[in-house]
Design a protein around this motif. Structure first.
Motif, PDB file in Angstrom:
ATOM      1  N   MET A   1      -6.974  15.731   3.088  1.00 42.59           N
ATOM      2  CA  MET A   1      -6.584  15.115   1.837  1.00 42.59           C
ATOM      3  C   MET A   1      -6.038  13.719   2.101  1.00 42.59           C
ATOM      4  SD  MET A   1      -2.894  16.908   1.007  1.00 42.59           S
ATOM      5  CE  MET A   1      -2.612  15.789  -0.356  1.00 42.59           C
ATOM      6  N   GLN A   2      -6.087  12.877   1.088  1.00 38.94           N
ATOM      7  CA  GLN A   2      -5.515  11.531   1.157  1.00 38.94           C
ATOM      8  C   GLN A   2      -4.333  11.456   0.210  1.00 38.94           C
ATOM      9  OE1 GLN A   2      -8.762   8.857   0.279  1.00 38.94           O
ATOM     10  NE2 GLN A   2     -10.139  10.079   1.551  1.00 38.94           N
ATOM     11  N   LEU A   3      -3.424  10.524   0.478  1.00 41.95           N
ATOM     12  CA  LEU A   3      -2.214  10.420  -0.325  1.00 41.95           C
ATOM     13  C   LEU A   3      -1.569   9.052  -0.124  1.00 41.95           C
ATOM     14  CD1 LEU A   3      -0.418  10.897   2.344  1.00 41.95           C
ATOM     15  CD2 LEU A   3      -0.316  13.261   1.612  1.00 41.95           C
ATOM     16  N   LEU A   4      -0.542   8.794  -0.907  1.00 42.07           N
ATOM     17  CA  LEU A   4       0.208   7.551  -0.826  1.00 42.07           C
ATOM     18  C   LEU A   4       1.506   7.808  -0.069  1.00 42.07           C
ATOM     19  CD1 LEU A   4       0.174   4.575  -1.900  1.00 42.07           C
ATOM     20  CD2 LEU A   4       1.592   5.401  -3.794  1.00 42.07           C
ATOM     21  N   VAL A   5       1.765   6.971   0.944  1.00 41.98           N
ATOM     22  CA  VAL A   5       2.983   7.076   1.746  1.00 41.98           C
ATOM     23  C   VAL A   5       3.877   5.890   1.427  1.00 41.98           C
ATOM     24  CG1 VAL A   5       3.921   7.129   4.095  1.00 41.98           C
ATOM     25  CG2 VAL A   5       1.773   8.300   3.591  1.00 41.98           C
ATOM     26  N   TYR A   6       5.177   6.114   1.337  1.00 42.61           N
ATOM     27  CA  TYR A   6       6.091   5.013   1.049  1.00 42.61           C
ATOM     28  C   TYR A   6       7.327   5.073   1.942  1.00 42.61           C
ATOM     29  CZ  TYR A   6       8.877   8.444  -1.606  1.00 42.61           C
ATOM     30  OH  TYR A   6       9.628   9.536  -1.966  1.00 42.61           O
ATOM     31  N   ARG A   7       7.879   3.902   2.219  1.00 38.68           N
ATOM     32  CA  ARG A   7       9.112   3.798   3.007  1.00 38.68           C
ATOM     33  C   ARG A   7      10.308   3.978   2.078  1.00 38.68           C
ATOM     34  NH1 ARG A   7       8.917   0.901   7.917  1.00 38.68           N
ATOM     35  NH2 ARG A   7      11.179   1.260   7.993  1.00 38.68           N
ATOM     36  N   LYS A   8      11.058   5.031   2.274  1.00 37.16           N
ATOM     37  CA  LYS A   8      12.199   5.327   1.413  1.00 37.16           C
ATOM     38  C   LYS A   8      13.208   4.186   1.409  1.00 37.16           C
ATOM     39  CE  LYS A   8      12.061  10.367   2.098  1.00 37.16           C
ATOM     40  NZ  LYS A   8      12.822  11.525   2.624  1.00 37.16           N
ATOM     41  N   SER A   9      13.521   3.649   2.589  1.00 36.25           N
ATOM     42  CA  SER A   9      14.559   2.615   2.686  1.00 36.25           C
ATOM     43  C   SER A   9      14.143   1.340   1.964  1.00 36.25           C
ATOM     44  CB  SER A   9      14.873   2.316   4.148  1.00 36.25           C
ATOM     45  OG  SER A   9      13.718   1.863   4.834  1.00 36.25           O
ATOM     46  N   MET A  10      12.872   0.986   2.050  1.00 33.79           N
ATOM     47  CA  MET A  10      12.405  -0.232   1.396  1.00 33.79           C
ATOM     48  C   MET A  10      12.447  -0.097  -0.115  1.00 33.79           C
ATOM     49  SD  MET A  10       9.211  -1.596   3.717  1.00 33.79           S
ATOM     50  CE  MET A  10       9.446  -2.159   5.412  1.00 33.79           C
TER      51      MET A  10
ATOM     52  N   GLY B   1     -12.626   7.458  -6.573  1.00 33.24           N
ATOM     53  CA  GLY B   1     -12.399   8.828  -7.022  1.00 33.24           C
ATOM     54  C   GLY B   1     -11.036   9.016  -7.663  1.00 33.24           C
ATOM     55  N   PRO B   2      -9.942   8.617  -6.981  1.00 37.08           N
ATOM     56  CA  PRO B   2      -8.616   8.768  -7.597  1.00 37.08           C
ATOM     57  C   PRO B   2      -8.484   8.111  -8.967  1.00 37.08           C
ATOM     58  CG  PRO B   2      -8.374   8.363  -5.258  1.00 37.08           C
ATOM     59  CD  PRO B   2      -9.838   8.220  -5.570  1.00 37.08           C
ATOM     60  N   VAL B   3      -9.097   6.947  -9.152  1.00 36.97           N
ATOM     61  CA  VAL B   3      -9.043   6.304 -10.471  1.00 36.97           C
ATOM     62  C   VAL B   3      -9.701   7.196 -11.526  1.00 36.97           C
ATOM     63  CG1 VAL B   3     -10.026   4.420 -11.838  1.00 36.97           C
ATOM     64  CG2 VAL B   3      -8.831   3.911  -9.706  1.00 36.97           C
TER      65      VAL B   3
ATOM     66  N   PRO C   1       1.086  11.488  -4.791  1.00 37.01           N
ATOM     67  CA  PRO C   1      -0.320  11.468  -5.195  1.00 37.01           C
ATOM     68  C   PRO C   1      -0.686  10.071  -5.696  1.00 37.01           C
ATOM     69  CG  PRO C   1       0.964  13.133  -6.409  1.00 37.01           C
ATOM     70  CD  PRO C   1       1.935  12.205  -5.758  1.00 37.01           C
ATOM     71  N   PHE C   2      -1.982   9.853  -5.942  1.00 39.71           N
ATOM     72  CA  PHE C   2      -2.385   8.624  -6.622  1.00 39.71           C
ATOM     73  C   PHE C   2      -1.818   8.691  -8.030  1.00 39.71           C
ATOM     74  CE2 PHE C   2      -5.134   5.625  -8.804  1.00 39.71           C
ATOM     75  CZ  PHE C   2      -5.261   4.607  -7.860  1.00 39.71           C
ATOM     76  N   PRO C   3      -1.258   7.588  -8.540  1.00 39.86           N
ATOM     77  CA  PRO C   3      -0.559   7.638  -9.833  1.00 39.86           C
ATOM     78  C   PRO C   3      -1.476   7.889 -11.021  1.00 39.86           C
ATOM     79  CG  PRO C   3      -0.737   5.375  -9.046  1.00 39.86           C
ATOM     80  CD  PRO C   3      -1.195   6.250  -7.918  1.00 39.86           C
TER      81      PRO C   3
END
Length: 424
Positions: free
Chosen positions: A153-162, A205-207, A289-291
């Motif tokens: 699966m693919q997903l969105l990763v983000y930096r919590k601190s940023m 696809g996500p769009v 997930p993709f928004p």
């Protein structure tokens, strides 16, 4: 798309047409020995092909699994370059593999061309241990042509601190994602990385799914040219030109380096990168997930699986099917190892998902939940390589060049309708 052909690439975007395949068929090691196809002990010799995985340890594991099979000598070939074209080319000859893996199962052209064999009988009582959507994607006219190996699966990763420092909440809608990318862009750090092509190769696809649509409707009609999708793609073009996207990163979206090295605050990538991200960032990252797109949209994630298939031209078809059953149905310990010891992947069998301890906590557990709640099969079976190429080219033109979404997607509709007529 990543230059290395690994399971880290988009499974559903794979697939080869016939152009140039004769040339591809002439090159490379087929994995077959030069003898008659039997080993000295009288056992059949089988050639098994894998694409070139990027995760450390995968090749050694695949060869170890093959060596443990008692009823045949299995020669594993690690195929570099454009794996899908090489497989498609080999199936037109008598020099192809006996067993090979295929993204989301064999293509509809392989099935209609009688290039792969029916594997329906291999699952037996284990059939109920696979998600119906997974088997449905590999089934045509009630015949199963691939045995799932594991789920990606693919997903969105983000930096919590940023995000915390910028006062940004994890985005749940496309508009929030665009706004967040702007707020998170500071100095040499960009707000978002969707790939070196600005996401053109992965967000199609996500769009569709996040706007409540898909490549095809349930009755196999185009479902991608509508106001929701057009608006979302226009938004992504605006994002592409905003200066808030990381472009030209040292490695593409399927590697975690951009976010791990602090080049971006958010990155589109895959479940497989989570062990590397944990080593680099500790607990300073989360997954999304993709928004959602539009007022009635819902978050989404692409879900796909490589599957093991058997070449219809194999001189040892029965032995090849026995090997596939042994490895990908019966050997649950090997399947569990394959899924969670070389990057993170979700076991194909539901019962093994409960035993995948490395996927039960932290971002990995969130990702598995996303796959259950928001997952979409990457492409339908009747989405041919020709359709995929037309759609991919259109998305690229819209996002990167600002082409008109409605007219550009209308051209794709024409191509897809022509392709679908082949299956009417």
């Amino acid at each position: 798309m990543d230059s290395r052909p690994t399971r880290r690439t988009v499974l559903g975007a794979a697939g080869a047409g016939l152009a140039g395949l004769a040339l591809a068929a002439c090159g490379g090691n087929t994995g077959r020995p030069a003898d008659s196809g039997s080993s000295a002990g009288g056992k059949p010799t089988l050639a098994q092909w894998y694409h070139q995985y990027g995760e450390d340890g995968t090749e050694a594991a695949a060869k170890r699994f093959a060596a443990a099979y008692p009823n045949a000598t299995v020669n594993v070939t690690w195929v570099p370059g454009d794996y899908d074209k090489k497989v498609a080319a080999s199936l037109l000859t008598n020099a192809g593999p006996d067993v090979f893996e295929a993204g989301n199962g064999p293509s509809i052209d392989m099935i209609l061309g009688n290039q792969v064999v029916d594997l329906s009988g291999l699952l037996g009582d284990a059939r109920s241990d696979y998600a119906p959507w997974l088997l449905d994607r590999m089934t045509y006219k009630d015949k199963l042509y691939g045995i799932p190996q594991d789920i990606d699966m693919q997903l969105l990763v983000y930096r919590k601190s940023m995000l915390s420092k910028a006062g940004v909440e994890p985005p749940k809608t496309l508009d929030e994602l665009v706004t967040a990318a702007g707020k998170l862009t500071t100095g040499k750090v960009k707000g978002l990385f969707l790939g070196n092509d600005g996401g053109a190769g992965v967000v199609g696809g996500p769009v569709l799914w996040s706007s409540g649509h898909d490549y095809l409707t349930r009755d196999n009609k185009p479902d991608f040219n509508n106001a929701d999708v057009q608006s979302a793609l226009s938004t992504l073009h605006t994002l592409f030109t905003s200066g808030h996207l990381l472009l030209g990163a040292p490695s593409d979206w399927s590697e975690p380096n951009a976010i791990a090295q602090g080049l971006t605050a958010m990155q589109w990538t895959g479940l497989w990168t989570l062990p590397e991200l944990t080593k680099s960032l500790g607990d300073d990252f989360g997954v999304l997930p993709f928004p959602a797109v539009g007022a009635s949209g819902k978050q989404s994630v692409p879900v796909g699986a490589y599957a093991s298939a058997v070449n219809a031209k194999s001189a040892h078809g029965s032995a090849a099917k026995d090997f596939v059953k042994w490895l990908w149905v019966d050997q649950t310990d090997k399947q569990l190892e394959w899924a969670q010891s070389y990057g993170f992947h979700i076991p194909a069998r539901i019962s093994l998902q409960a035993k995948a301890d490395k996927l039960k906590t932290g971002p990995a557990a969130d990702a598995v939940r996303f796959a259950t709640d928001y997952g979409h099969v990457q492409t339908p079976l009747l989405w041919t390589p020709t359709s995929a190429a037309a759609f991919s080219d259109a998305i690229d033109k819209i996002i990167r060049s600002g082409a008109n979404p409605a007219s550009t997607l209308a051209g794709v509709e024409s191509t897809v309708n022509t392709e679908l007529k082949r299956f009417a």
